[in-house]
Design an enzyme around this catalytic site. Structure first.
Site, PDB file in Angstrom:
ATOM      1  NE  ARG A 231     -31.243  27.204   2.329  1.00  0.00           N
ATOM      2  CZ  ARG A 231     -32.470  26.673   2.332  1.00  0.00           C
ATOM      3  NH1 ARG A 231     -32.642  25.420   2.729  1.00  0.00           N
ATOM      4  NH2 ARG A 231     -33.513  27.368   1.937  1.00  0.00           N
ATOM      5  CD  GLU A 259     -28.453  21.799  -1.697  1.00  0.00           C
ATOM      6  OE1 GLU A 259     -28.088  21.755  -0.512  1.00  0.00           O
ATOM      7  OE2 GLU A 259     -29.594  22.113  -2.055  1.00  0.00           O
ATOM      8  CG  HIS A 278     -32.540  21.232  -0.760  1.00  0.00           C
ATOM      9  ND1 HIS A 278     -31.738  22.344  -0.793  1.00  0.00           N
ATOM     10  CD2 HIS A 278     -33.581  21.562   0.059  1.00  0.00           C
ATOM     11  CE1 HIS A 278     -32.261  23.302  -0.035  1.00  0.00           C
ATOM     12  NE2 HIS A 278     -33.386  22.843   0.489  1.00  0.00           N
TER      13      HIS A 278
HETATM   14  P1  NAP Z   1     -37.231  29.531  12.102  1.00  0.00           P
HETATM   15  O1  NAP Z   1     -38.582  29.216  12.653  1.00  0.00           O
HETATM   16  O2  NAP Z   1     -36.852  30.938  11.856  1.00  0.00           O
HETATM   17  O3  NAP Z   1     -36.158  28.830  13.072  1.00  0.00           O
HETATM   18  C1  NAP Z   1     -34.798  29.084  12.991  1.00  0.00           C
HETATM   19  C2  NAP Z   1     -34.237  29.033  14.402  1.00  0.00           C
HETATM   20  O4  NAP Z   1     -32.830  29.187  14.321  1.00  0.00           O
HETATM   21  C3  NAP Z   1     -34.775  30.134  15.306  1.00  0.00           C
HETATM   22  O5  NAP Z   1     -35.338  29.522  16.435  1.00  0.00           O
HETATM   23  C4  NAP Z   1     -33.551  30.946  15.670  1.00  0.00           C
HETATM   24  O6  NAP Z   1     -33.480  31.296  17.042  1.00  0.00           O
HETATM   25  C5  NAP Z   1     -32.427  29.972  15.438  1.00  0.00           C
HETATM   26  N1  NAP Z   1     -31.167  30.644  15.151  1.00  0.00           N
HETATM   27  C6  NAP Z   1     -30.920  31.644  14.293  1.00  0.00           C
HETATM   28  N2  NAP Z   1     -29.620  31.988  14.334  1.00  0.00           N
HETATM   29  C7  NAP Z   1     -29.050  31.185  15.258  1.00  0.00           C
HETATM   30  C8  NAP Z   1     -27.742  31.058  15.771  1.00  0.00           C
HETATM   31  N3  NAP Z   1     -26.753  31.834  15.333  1.00  0.00           N
HETATM   32  N4  NAP Z   1     -27.504  30.123  16.726  1.00  0.00           N
HETATM   33  C9  NAP Z   1     -28.508  29.338  17.188  1.00  0.00           C
HETATM   34  N5  NAP Z   1     -29.763  29.422  16.737  1.00  0.00           N
HETATM   35  C10 NAP Z   1     -30.037  30.328  15.790  1.00  0.00           C
HETATM   36  O7  NAP Z   1     -37.011  28.771  10.717  1.00  0.00           O
HETATM   37  P2  NAP Z   1     -37.621  27.348  10.253  1.00  0.00           P
HETATM   38  O8  NAP Z   1     -38.892  27.578   9.538  1.00  0.00           O
HETATM   39  O9  NAP Z   1     -37.569  26.409  11.379  1.00  0.00           O
HETATM   40  O10 NAP Z   1     -36.516  26.953   9.151  1.00  0.00           O
HETATM   41  C11 NAP Z   1     -35.157  26.785   9.515  1.00  0.00           C
HETATM   42  C12 NAP Z   1     -34.287  26.639   8.290  1.00  0.00           C
HETATM   43  O11 NAP Z   1     -34.501  25.361   7.713  1.00  0.00           O
HETATM   44  C13 NAP Z   1     -34.598  27.611   7.134  1.00  0.00           C
HETATM   45  O12 NAP Z   1     -33.940  28.837   7.313  1.00  0.00           O
HETATM   46  C14 NAP Z   1     -34.117  26.869   5.907  1.00  0.00           C
HETATM   47  O13 NAP Z   1     -32.817  27.254   5.576  1.00  0.00           O
HETATM   48  C15 NAP Z   1     -34.133  25.400   6.336  1.00  0.00           C
HETATM   49  N6  NAP Z   1     -35.129  24.604   5.587  1.00  0.00           N
HETATM   50  C16 NAP Z   1     -34.698  23.581   4.800  1.00  0.00           C
HETATM   51  C17 NAP Z   1     -35.621  22.796   4.114  1.00  0.00           C
HETATM   52  C18 NAP Z   1     -35.200  21.651   3.260  1.00  0.00           C
HETATM   53  O14 NAP Z   1     -35.801  21.435   2.223  1.00  0.00           O
HETATM   54  N7  NAP Z   1     -34.218  20.865   3.646  1.00  0.00           N
HETATM   55  C19 NAP Z   1     -36.990  23.082   4.222  1.00  0.00           C
HETATM   56  C20 NAP Z   1     -37.385  24.132   5.041  1.00  0.00           C
HETATM   57  C21 NAP Z   1     -36.442  24.893   5.717  1.00  0.00           C
HETATM   58  P3  NAP Z   1     -34.478  32.273  17.804  1.00  0.00           P
HETATM   59  O15 NAP Z   1     -35.848  31.643  17.712  1.00  0.00           O
HETATM   60  O16 NAP Z   1     -33.947  32.260  19.181  1.00  0.00           O
HETATM   61  O17 NAP Z   1     -34.390  33.576  17.058  1.00  0.00           O
END
Ligand code: NAP
Length: 312
Positions: A231, A259, A278
């Site tokens: 993000r 954005e 995006h």
């Molecule tokens: P996810 O599986 O929930 O992974 C997020 C990770 O971030 C988790 O491992 C979590 O740690 C970690 N985290 C949370 N807060 C943190 C902090 N303060 N410091 C360090 N690590 C932290 O989510 P995902 O499916 O991989 O997606 C991640 C993000 O990508 C989404 O939330 C979204 O905003 C973004 N995204 C963007 C696009 C795009 O089109 N560009 C597409 C998809 C997703 P723990 O596992 O230890 O809890």
């Protein structure tokens, strides 16, 4: 009962809503102005919003007590006021997993584009400047042996790590807590200092807002690369512009703050910034699957069942 879908969606998933007897109102424009969103949501049972629709208490109240489910067409839910939803007994769901591989692919596309100056090269050729092969033309970074620092080792972070292994990158990561993975877990500040490439994959929360502030951007190695496909607001954009003028090798950004990034923004003028609009999850199959998942979640709530992908 009405369902508002704030954009047209690829695939046939919305047909299932109609088969269940729901009235499906699809907004067909490129974006949905706030006033129109507020008008169209009135009396809706369900809402399928995109990341660009801010779904706050005002939207929920305009929908009224009929609103029971917000089935996000995304995995990130920072555009939804979860507290307001909980208070009103509205279920919020999202689309994890199905977009993981597509987003990891795009992260890698940006990494290669920045490291090997692909966009500069394409531009150079297109403008008719390609007159000769030269040993010093458009030199980039050799990936093998560099350290990739992953911030947020969740679904997408791990899918990026898998790809990185094939490219001979060393991997280190930080997350909320260490995981049973064959990579070293480092505190954020150490990871920032040690990474040649830093890739952001955390959700946007109050804790991660501007995670990459000026101090941290400048404590990255000189000549390092920053990737952000999570993000935009994880990064201080103004500070990043400064860091790209001499400190960093480059940045690959699929998300920005603000954005969309407005025309004429200083980031566009930097040859070492590769910016995509995006499109992390924008695979034909992925986007159709996301629609199916959003619909499955919405229908579960309609039937009084627990939705498969709840966030609130
Ligand atoms: P996810 O599986 O929930 O992974 C997020 C990770 O971030 C988790 O491992 C979590 O740690 C970690 N985290 C949370 N807060 C943190 C902090 N303060 N410091 C360090 N690590 C932290 O989510 P995902 O499916 O991989 O997606 C991640 C993000 O990508 C989404 O939330 C979204 O905003 C973004 N995204 C963007 C696009 C795009 O089109 N560009 C597409 C998809 C997703 P723990 O596992 O230890 O809890």
């Amino acid at each position: 009962m009405k369902v508002l879908v704030t954009r047209t969606l690829p695939g046939k998933a919305l047909d299932r809503l109609k088969e269940e007897g729901l009235e499906v109102l699809v907004h067909e424009g490129l974006f949905l102005p706030r006033e129109e969103l507020l008008r169209k949501v009135e009396g809706a049972f369900g809402l399928i919003p995109t990341v660009e629709d801010r779904i706050d208490a005002e939207v929920m109240d305009r929908a009224g007590p009929s609103l029971k489910v917000i089935a996000c067409y995304s995995v990130g839910v920072d555009h939804v006021d979860l507290k307001a939803a909980r208070k009103r007994g509205i279920r919020v769901t999202h689309t994890p997993d199905v977009l993981t591989e597509a987003t990891a692919d795009l992260t890698f596309a940006l990494l290669l584009a920045v490291a090997r100056r692909v966009v500069e090269g394409v531009d150079y050729a297109r403008r008719g400047r390609w007159r000769a092969w030269h040993p010093e033309l458009l030199l980039g970074l050799d990936l093998q042996g560099l350290t990739l620092g992953i911030v947020g080792m969740g679904r997408i972070g791990q899918a990026v790590a898998q790809r990185a292994e094939a490219f001979g990158l060393r991997i280190a990561y930080t997350s909320k807590e260490a995981k049973p993975l064959p990579y070293p877990f480092l505190p954020l500040e150490d990871l920032i200092r040690e990474a040649d490439i830093l890739s952001l994959h955390t959700p946007l929360t109050p804790e991660t807002h501007r995670l990459m502030n000026r101090r941290r951007l400048f404590s990255m190695k000189k000549g390092a690369i920053l990737l952000n496909t999570a993000r935009g607001a994880l990064v201080d954009t103004e500070a990043l512009v400064g860091a790209l003028r001499g400190h960093l090798f480059g940045a690959g950004l699929d998300v920005t703050d603000p954005e969309p990034l407005p025309p004429g923004h200083p980031l566009y003028a930097l040859p070492n910034a590769v910016i995509t609009p995006h499109i992390g999850s924008a695979g034909v199959r992925t986007r159709a699957r996301m629609a199916e998942v959003a619909v499955e979640n919405l229908l579960a709530v309609l039937k009084g069942e627990e939705p498969p992908n709840p966030v609130a």
